[in-house]
Design a protein around this motif. Structure first.
Motif, PDB file in Angstrom:
ATOM      1  N   SER A   1       0.768  -1.270  -0.102  1.00 51.25           N
ATOM      2  CA  SER A   1      -0.184  -0.182   0.120  1.00 51.25           C
ATOM      3  C   SER A   1       0.731   1.342   0.074  1.00 51.25           C
TER       4      SER A   1
ATOM      5  N   ASP B   1     -12.811  -4.186   0.044  1.00 49.09           N
ATOM      6  CA  ASP B   1     -13.228  -5.124  -0.561  1.00 49.09           C
ATOM      7  C   ASP B   1     -14.752  -4.818  -1.279  1.00 49.09           C
TER       8      ASP B   1
ATOM      9  N   SER C   1     -14.434  -0.405  -6.377  1.00 50.59           N
ATOM     10  CA  SER C   1     -13.854  -0.688  -7.582  1.00 50.59           C
ATOM     11  C   SER C   1     -12.372  -0.503  -7.603  1.00 50.59           C
ATOM     12  N   PRO C   2     -11.803  -0.890  -8.480  1.00 53.39           N
ATOM     13  CA  PRO C   2     -10.290  -0.628  -8.246  1.00 53.39           C
ATOM     14  C   PRO C   2      -9.866   0.626  -8.637  1.00 53.39           C
TER      15      PRO C   2
ATOM     16  N   ARG D   1     -10.657   1.985  -4.875  1.00 52.90           N
ATOM     17  CA  ARG D   1      -9.881   1.187  -4.082  1.00 52.90           C
ATOM     18  C   ARG D   1      -8.430   1.888  -3.862  1.00 52.90           C
ATOM     19  N   ASP D   2      -7.824   2.231  -5.086  1.00 51.79           N
ATOM     20  CA  ASP D   2      -6.579   2.928  -5.065  1.00 51.79           C
ATOM     21  C   ASP D   2      -6.674   4.221  -4.417  1.00 51.79           C
TER      22      ASP D   2
END
Length: 187
Positions: A102, A171, A174-175, A178-179
């Motif tokens: 991360s 979880d 969306s990607p 999430r980023d």
């Protein structure tokens, strides 16, 4: 306070002289700093309580409700287990790997303060009397407190990361979201 003579001498130094003086002073300070913090497990333990209090009371991912009073110690225990498994036993688990990926991980005080002087000494082929009596290498004697210090230092960081992941509901994102959430957690 610095005596006027020393202050005058330092003011009259050129860049190379100041650089040399700085390196000499830094070399002399390294073992003292390491003894005061990085290799001082009593400091590490005391500092851990302060870090956990800060995490619980001030952090964005700290205590949020009465029911969270039960979750917080569980998060800390999970983080401690992960930190010790990773730092002391050299077997990182999923929490530690996610934390490292991360970008939230920063060098710990103990790792930064592992003094070059001690490291060079540990690489010497001759063993000190203490190392011979204990039956372990000097490198082990020096590395062990550093590893334990790193494990202690990382516990609060990992607990905060774990709580951030849960509160941000990574979880379910969306990607791209999430980023973005990882950036909030990590920084």
């Amino acid at each position: 306070a610095v005596s006027p003579e020393v202050a005058k001498a330092v003011r009259n130094m050129d860049y190379q002289q100041l650089n040399l003086l700085n390196r000499i002073m830094a070399t002399a300070a390294t073992p003292l700093r390491a003894g005061a913090t990085g290799l001082n497990l009593a400091f590490q333990v005391f500092n851990q309580f302060k870090d956990l209090a800060r995490l619980g009371l001030v952090s964005k991912y700290g205590l949020r409700s009465v029911t969270d009073l039960a979750m917080f110690p569980l998060d800390v225990a999970t983080a401690a287990a992960s930190s010790w498994k990773s730092n002391v036993f050299g077997s990182p688990d999923q929490l530690m790997m996610d934390y490292l990926r991360s970008g939230a991980a920063r060098s710990t005080i103990a790792a930064a303060l592992s003094p070059d002087t001690f490291t060079r000494l540990a690489q010497q082929p001759n063993q000190t009397a203490a190392a011979k009596v204990l039956g372990v290498s000097l490198k082990t004697i020096i590395d062990t407190p550093t590893k334990i210090g790193n494990a202690i230092e990382d516990t609060a960081k990992l607990a905060g990361f774990k709580r951030g992941v849960r509160f941000e509901k990574l979880d379910k994102l969306s990607p791209a979201a999430r980023d973005e959430a990882i950036q909030r957690i990590a920084y």
